[in-house]
Write a protein that holds these residues in place. Structure first.
Motif, PDB file in Angstrom:
ATOM      1  N   ALA A  13      44.658 -19.453 -39.275  1.00 49.66           N
ATOM      2  CA  ALA A  13      43.331 -20.024 -39.035  1.00 49.66           C
ATOM      3  C   ALA A  13      42.604 -20.323 -40.335  1.00 49.66           C
ATOM      4  CB  ALA A  13      42.508 -19.059 -38.179  1.00 49.66           C
ATOM      5  N   LEU A  14      42.870 -19.526 -41.361  1.00 54.19           N
ATOM      6  CA  LEU A  14      42.200 -19.695 -42.645  1.00 54.19           C
ATOM      7  C   LEU A  14      42.679 -20.956 -43.364  1.00 54.19           C
ATOM      8  CD1 LEU A  14      40.218 -18.191 -44.590  1.00 54.19           C
ATOM      9  CD2 LEU A  14      42.244 -17.189 -45.667  1.00 54.19           C
ATOM     10  N   PHE A  15      43.991 -21.118 -43.475  1.00 56.65           N
ATOM     11  CA  PHE A  15      44.540 -22.181 -44.312  1.00 56.65           C
ATOM     12  C   PHE A  15      45.230 -23.315 -43.544  1.00 56.65           C
ATOM     13  CE2 PHE A  15      44.903 -18.518 -47.431  1.00 56.65           C
ATOM     14  CZ  PHE A  15      43.774 -18.892 -48.144  1.00 56.65           C
ATOM     15  N   SER A  16      45.654 -23.071 -42.318  1.00 54.89           N
ATOM     16  CA  SER A  16      46.397 -24.095 -41.572  1.00 54.89           C
ATOM     17  C   SER A  16      45.847 -24.277 -40.167  1.00 54.89           C
ATOM     18  CB  SER A  16      47.882 -23.716 -41.514  1.00 54.89           C
ATOM     19  OG  SER A  16      48.407 -23.487 -42.796  1.00 54.89           O
ATOM     20  N   PRO A  17      44.547 -24.460 -40.023  1.00 53.66           N
ATOM     21  CA  PRO A  17      43.990 -24.615 -38.671  1.00 53.66           C
ATOM     22  C   PRO A  17      44.465 -25.923 -38.026  1.00 53.66           C
ATOM     23  CG  PRO A  17      42.325 -25.117 -40.309  1.00 53.66           C
ATOM     24  CD  PRO A  17      43.504 -24.581 -41.061  1.00 53.66           C
ATOM     25  N   ARG A  18      44.788 -25.822 -36.765  1.00 50.39           N
ATOM     26  CA  ARG A  18      45.198 -27.020 -36.033  1.00 50.39           C
ATOM     27  C   ARG A  18      43.995 -27.809 -35.551  1.00 50.39           C
ATOM     28  NH1 ARG A  18      48.749 -22.879 -32.697  1.00 50.39           N
ATOM     29  NH2 ARG A  18      46.754 -21.846 -33.138  1.00 50.39           N
ATOM     30  N   ALA A  19      42.882 -27.126 -35.302  1.00 50.42           N
ATOM     31  CA  ALA A  19      41.664 -27.783 -34.838  1.00 50.42           C
ATOM     32  C   ALA A  19      40.461 -27.082 -35.451  1.00 50.42           C
ATOM     33  CB  ALA A  19      41.577 -27.751 -33.318  1.00 50.42           C
ATOM     34  N   ILE A  20      39.498 -27.884 -35.883  1.00 55.81           N
ATOM     35  CA  ILE A  20      38.335 -27.375 -36.608  1.00 55.81           C
ATOM     36  C   ILE A  20      37.063 -27.897 -35.952  1.00 55.81           C
ATOM     37  CG2 ILE A  20      37.075 -27.463 -38.794  1.00 55.81           C
ATOM     38  CD1 ILE A  20      39.822 -27.922 -40.155  1.00 55.81           C
ATOM     39  N   ALA A  21      36.063 -27.045 -35.841  1.00 54.56           N
ATOM     40  CA  ALA A  21      34.729 -27.471 -35.409  1.00 54.56           C
ATOM     41  C   ALA A  21      33.795 -27.460 -36.611  1.00 54.56           C
ATOM     42  CB  ALA A  21      34.193 -26.550 -34.321  1.00 54.56           C
ATOM     43  N   ALA A  64      31.151 -37.021 -31.262  1.00 63.36           N
ATOM     44  CA  ALA A  64      30.454 -35.787 -31.620  1.00 63.36           C
ATOM     45  C   ALA A  64      30.065 -35.065 -30.340  1.00 63.36           C
ATOM     46  CB  ALA A  64      29.223 -36.091 -32.464  1.00 63.36           C
ATOM     47  N   TYR A  65      29.978 -33.732 -30.428  1.00 64.43           N
ATOM     48  CA  TYR A  65      29.726 -32.913 -29.247  1.00 64.43           C
ATOM     49  C   TYR A  65      28.429 -32.142 -29.436  1.00 64.43           C
ATOM     50  CZ  TYR A  65      34.617 -34.065 -28.513  1.00 64.43           C
ATOM     51  OH  TYR A  65      35.791 -34.751 -28.350  1.00 64.43           O
ATOM     52  N   ALA A  66      27.678 -32.060 -28.332  1.00 70.80           N
ATOM     53  CA  ALA A  66      26.389 -31.371 -28.404  1.00 70.80           C
ATOM     54  C   ALA A  66      26.552 -29.867 -28.466  1.00 70.80           C
ATOM     55  CB  ALA A  66      25.533 -31.749 -27.197  1.00 70.80           C
ATOM     56  N   ASP A  67      27.654 -29.379 -27.937  1.00 69.27           N
ATOM     57  CA  ASP A  67      27.839 -27.931 -27.864  1.00 69.27           C
ATOM     58  C   ASP A  67      29.326 -27.607 -27.984  1.00 69.27           C
ATOM     59  OD1 ASP A  67      28.147 -25.187 -26.394  1.00 69.27           O
ATOM     60  OD2 ASP A  67      25.993 -25.419 -26.696  1.00 69.27           O
ATOM     61  N   LEU A  68      29.617 -26.443 -28.511  1.00 70.28           N
ATOM     62  CA  LEU A  68      31.014 -26.012 -28.633  1.00 70.28           C
ATOM     63  C   LEU A  68      31.691 -25.881 -27.272  1.00 70.28           C
ATOM     64  CD1 LEU A  68      30.249 -23.484 -31.435  1.00 70.28           C
ATOM     65  CD2 LEU A  68      32.170 -25.067 -31.606  1.00 70.28           C
ATOM     66  N   ALA A  69      30.896 -25.613 -26.248  1.00 72.04           N
ATOM     67  CA  ALA A  69      31.462 -25.491 -24.904  1.00 72.04           C
ATOM     68  C   ALA A  69      31.982 -26.826 -24.385  1.00 72.04           C
ATOM     69  CB  ALA A  69      30.418 -24.931 -23.941  1.00 72.04           C
ATOM     70  N   ASP A  70      31.576 -27.941 -25.012  1.00 73.00           N
ATOM     71  CA  ASP A  70      31.981 -29.267 -24.558  1.00 73.00           C
ATOM     72  C   ASP A  70      33.292 -29.742 -25.170  1.00 73.00           C
ATOM     73  OD1 ASP A  70      29.568 -29.303 -23.179  1.00 73.00           O
ATOM     74  OD2 ASP A  70      28.499 -30.305 -24.826  1.00 73.00           O
ATOM     75  N   LEU A  71      33.895 -28.962 -26.064  1.00 73.77           N
ATOM     76  CA  LEU A  71      35.097 -29.423 -26.766  1.00 73.77           C
ATOM     77  C   LEU A  71      36.261 -29.615 -25.801  1.00 73.77           C
ATOM     78  CD1 LEU A  71      35.002 -27.260 -30.040  1.00 73.77           C
ATOM     79  CD2 LEU A  71      34.099 -29.558 -29.651  1.00 73.77           C
ATOM     80  N   PRO A  72      37.117 -30.608 -26.063  1.00 75.90           N
ATOM     81  CA  PRO A  72      38.248 -30.876 -25.170  1.00 75.90           C
ATOM     82  C   PRO A  72      39.405 -29.897 -25.328  1.00 75.90           C
ATOM     83  CG  PRO A  72      38.248 -32.423 -26.988  1.00 75.90           C
ATOM     84  CD  PRO A  72      36.974 -31.649 -27.104  1.00 75.90           C
ATOM     85  N   GLY A  73      39.385 -29.072 -26.346  1.00 69.85           N
ATOM     86  CA  GLY A  73      40.463 -28.119 -26.556  1.00 69.85           C
ATOM     87  C   GLY A  73      40.020 -26.990 -27.466  1.00 69.85           C
ATOM     88  N   PRO A  74      40.860 -25.966 -27.648  1.00 70.22           N
ATOM     89  CA  PRO A  74      40.497 -24.810 -28.475  1.00 70.22           C
ATOM     90  C   PRO A  74      40.502 -25.137 -29.961  1.00 70.22           C
ATOM     91  CG  PRO A  74      42.768 -24.614 -27.756  1.00 70.22           C
ATOM     92  CD  PRO A  74      42.208 -25.832 -27.063  1.00 70.22           C
ATOM     93  N   ILE A  75      39.773 -24.343 -30.723  1.00 79.31           N
ATOM     94  CA  ILE A  75      39.738 -24.473 -32.177  1.00 79.31           C
ATOM     95  C   ILE A  75      40.275 -23.196 -32.812  1.00 79.31           C
ATOM     96  CG2 ILE A  75      37.796 -26.085 -32.172  1.00 79.31           C
ATOM     97  CD1 ILE A  75      35.984 -23.679 -32.927  1.00 79.31           C
ATOM     98  N   ASP A  76      40.693 -23.316 -34.067  1.00 79.36           N
ATOM     99  CA  ASP A  76      41.128 -22.147 -34.843  1.00 79.36           C
ATOM    100  C   ASP A  76      40.050 -21.685 -35.816  1.00 79.36           C
ATOM    101  OD1 ASP A  76      43.788 -22.098 -33.771  1.00 79.36           O
ATOM    102  OD2 ASP A  76      44.282 -23.803 -35.062  1.00 79.36           O
ATOM    103  N   HIS A  77      39.254 -22.640 -36.289  1.00 78.82           N
ATOM    104  CA  HIS A  77      38.320 -22.359 -37.386  1.00 78.82           C
ATOM    105  C   HIS A  77      37.036 -23.145 -37.147  1.00 78.82           C
ATOM    106  CE1 HIS A  77      38.306 -21.245 -41.931  1.00 78.82           C
ATOM    107  NE2 HIS A  77      37.049 -21.415 -41.538  1.00 78.82           N
ATOM    108  N   ALA A  78      35.910 -22.503 -37.388  1.00 76.88           N
ATOM    109  CA  ALA A  78      34.616 -23.177 -37.292  1.00 76.88           C
ATOM    110  C   ALA A  78      33.903 -23.093 -38.632  1.00 76.88           C
ATOM    111  CB  ALA A  78      33.752 -22.545 -36.205  1.00 76.88           C
ATOM    112  N   PHE A  79      33.329 -24.221 -39.046  1.00 80.33           N
ATOM    113  CA  PHE A  79      32.545 -24.275 -40.286  1.00 80.33           C
ATOM    114  C   PHE A  79      31.101 -24.517 -39.882  1.00 80.33           C
ATOM    115  CE2 PHE A  79      31.313 -26.492 -44.378  1.00 80.33           C
ATOM    116  CZ  PHE A  79      31.434 -25.359 -45.168  1.00 80.33           C
TER     117      PHE A  79
END
Length: 695
Positions: A13-21, A64-79
């Motif tokens: 998740a730190l260096f090779s995230p597949r999906a990022i918010a 762009a998404y108004a909320d994290l709950a609206d994302l189409p899939g999971p994330i590994d890392h959030a900035f």
């Protein structure tokens, strides 16, 4: 509570995230919060990027998404890039979206004072409940340059093309992370990873190092440090790096004032936090440089030669060849300042080179300014790298490096260079093209004489192993478990550790009779008077009972006048002892790096003459002998100018025994001191000491 993130998942998740918010991402290209999105598109990141913004439906052509709950899939890392008061509620949302790591760019937390620290503590408490890891707050971000994953607002990533390589940087300063990368990139040094740890409230420098040890793209780890946090985790990570042959190089600024209230003994005055940190870093294999530029310039030297060179004497011997006498002299001067010596070729080597058609002289600097062809330069270099009379070879190149690199730089690149003897190069002119050639060839090359000497001195500093693990040592039942011990009580502790003490007896104020043979020393015994001499609480050279009784009366009056509220336990009667020299032996549980031990010049001049050696505690017998060798005054007990020799073996054993304070259980030993420690011809004795305990 969710399960904590595993080391494998953390690194991924730190260096090779597949999906990022990107929480708080902006479509306004003038804002810092637009940079991560723009950087990753620019540098080709292939993972999924989800910008989060309540007021925008599209950012840079991406939904762009108004909320994290609206994302189409999971994330590994959030900035996270929002106002500080909005961060805490987002931790839950990030965790629900699948984030294992959350990097917080937002400031306004622990760095601002008590109120900000309370907010930071609440944030970390919630993250731990949810099983997610936090980098920051107040982190400028992180990056994997090989993949283009740039979770950072640092302007250094505005560059058109990332310079990739094997260096990875962990920085406690966000702005310096970018500055260092820019300076190194200008020299052709490429990076694998970079991490700004910010306030280091959760994920620490040690944990990032641990992840980098397992990163195949990372060959050398660079640290920019302002302090040390979580030293046990850092120590374990540094030992893993050493075991995996990944050099760790550090530049540390400042002297922490943390725990200065503990520095009430001579030990604390002599060995402040910075030297304790230095001892910690050396004990765990870190190369701590003095100059900022050396931080990356030393990397090829460490990567190519560290752990491969043969044992060498102290000081390290450097053979210097040059095409500019003045330029070489500047480096030689700096080598001397940093404890190394430039050595002249011996007659046998001069004769050897003469047979090979090259005339050189037995001078400290082998000057080839007007006397050698490119082929001869190459031959001389190869012969020097295979000699046994020097530990390293330094080539100092003059103006030819700028205008005619084929004369002196090309031979450096093309020569046969074993990995068992370091070769370093200093280019006297500003010759960036030649520096680039040397960098591409993996040859350590330096822009300034100071950084060149700095790198060589750090590389050749004696290697120190980590402190040994000792069985637990029980605290003497007769001694208090907190506060300042009296000298008599401290002696009981020293005896438990195995340190010999002078014969002594504690007598009461009412009946001050003793059985210690004359002559004796008489001292006031009070935990309220740690520095007895200043209070007039010591009398030496007492030869009979009458003088003893008079001394007791006078010491009692002096102590009462000096500290009217002090509680007097009695009087310590101690046998008079002779000595060859006086030393100080000190222990301190440093608030940053833990137990340290110091050996130095002792007696009342200890603070006037900072002559000492320091290590992490406990120490081995070999390390104790090395400490003795580092203290200059010990030359007086090693046959200096015919003086009587002292018992250095007993001294080393006393150092080892005293360092076992680090293994004592049941109490919190903040600091302890023997001053003076008498070295005699056949033994070593503690004749005064103190121990200070915490709650």
């Amino acid at each position: 509570m969710n399960n904590p993130v595993s080391a494998v998942d953390f690194a991924q998740a730190l260096f090779s995230p597949r999906a990022i918010a990107l929480v708080g991402a902006s479509g306004n290209l003038q804002k810092n919060t637009a940079r991560p999105m723009r950087f990753m598109r620019k540098h080709g990141f292939q993972g999924k990027i989800y910008p989060i913004n309540r007021t925008q439906s599209e950012i840079m052509g991406e939904p762009a998404y108004a909320d994290l709950a609206d994302l189409p899939g999971p994330i590994d890392h959030a900035f996270v890039m929002v106002a500080s008061d909005l961060v805490l509620p987002l931790i839950d949302s990030c965790a629900k979206a699948g984030a294992k790591v959350i990097t917080i760019y937002s400031d306004g937390f622990g760095e601002t004072g008590p109120e900000g620290m309370a907010a930071q503590d609440a944030l970390i408490a919630r993250a731990k409940q949810l099983g997610v890891r936090i980098i920051g707050p107040n982190s400028i971000g992180l990056a994997d340059l090989h993949s283009g994953m740039i979770l950072s607002v640092n302007a250094a990533f505005e560059t058109e093309k990332l310079v990739t390589g094997g260096l990875s940087l962990v920085s406690q300063s966000g702005s310096m992370m970018g500055s260092l990368m820019a300076r190194a990139n200008a020299r052709g040094f490429g990076f694998a990873k970079s991490v700004s740890v910010g306030n280091e409230s959760d994920v620490t420098v040690g944990e990032v190092i641990d992840a980098l040890v397992d990163d195949a793209q990372t060959k050398v780890i660079l640290l920019f440090l302002e302090t040390i946090r979580d030293s046990p985790t850092l120590a374990r990570a540094l030992e893993r790096a050493r075991a995996h042959n990944k050099p760790v190089i550090a530049y540390k600024i400042g002297r922490s004032e943390q725990g200065d209230a503990l520095a009430q003994s001579h030990t604390g005055a002599l060995a402040g936090n910075d030297v304790a940190v230095d001892a910690f870093l050396r004990a765990h294999g870190v190369l701590r440089v003095r100059n900022l530029e050396t931080l990356f310039e030393i990397a090829p030297l460490a990567q190519r030669y560290l752990g491969k060179t043969a044992p060498h004497p102290h000081p390290a011997r450097v053979a210097v060849i040059t095409t500019t006498g003045g330029g070489a002299a500047t480096v030689v001067d700096n080598l001397g300042l940093m404890g190394m010596v430039a050595v002249a070729p011996p007659p046998a080597f001069v004769a050897q080179m003469a047979q090979r058609g090259m005339k050189i002289r037995e001078t400290t600097i082998i000057d080839l300014t007007l006397a050698a062809t490119s082929a001869q330069y190459k031959d001389l270099l190869e012969q020097l790298l295979r000699t046994d009379w020097c530990d390293a070879v330094l080539s100092v190149v003059g103006s030819s490096a700028q205008f005619h690199p084929e004369l002196a730089v090309k031979p450096l690149v093309e020569s046969d260079k074993p990995d068992t003897k370091p070769l370093a190069v200093f280019l006297a002119p500003e010759a960036m093209a030649s520096l680039g050639l040397l960098q591409q060839a993996g040859i350590p090359a330096f822009r300034t004489p100071e950084s060149c000497a700095d790198a060589l001195s750090v590389f050749f500093q004696p290697r120190i192993s980590a402190p040994p693990t000792l069985p637990a040592i029980s605290w003497p039942a007769s001694c208090p478990q907190q506060g300042l011990l009296t000298e008599f009580e401290a002696a009981q502790v020293f005896k438990t550790l195995g340190v010999n003490t002078a014969q002594a007896q504690l007598v009461s104020s009412e009946k001050p009779a003793h059985s210690v043979p004359y002559p004796v020393v008489v001292k006031v015994s009070s935990r309220d008077i740690p520095h007895k001499t200043e209070a007039g609480g010591v009398k030496v050279g007492i030869h009979n009972t009458a003088d003893f009784e008079a001394a007791v009366q006078e010491i009692g009056r002096n102590a009462k006048a000096y500290a009217p509220q002090a509680r007097i336990d009695g009087f310590l009667v101690q046998a008079m002892e002779s000595r060859l020299i006086e030393l100080i032996l000190g222990y301190r549980n440093d608030p940053l790096v833990g137990p340290t031990i110091i050996l130095g010049a002792g007696g009342i001049t200890a603070e006037l003459s900072p002559d000492f050696a320091i290590r992490r505690a406990p120490v081995t017998l070999e390390q104790a002998h090395a400490m003795i060798d580092e203290v200059r005054v010990t030359k007086l007990i090693k046959g200096f100018r015919g003086l009587p020799k002292g018992d250095c073996e007993a001294l080393a054993q006393a150092v080892v025994a005293f360092s076992k304070l680090a293994a004592v259980t049941g109490v919190n030993v903040l600091e302890a001191e023997i001053n003076p420690l008498f070295v005699q011809s056949n033994k070593v004795l503690a004749v005064d000491g103190l121990v200070r305990l915490g709650d």
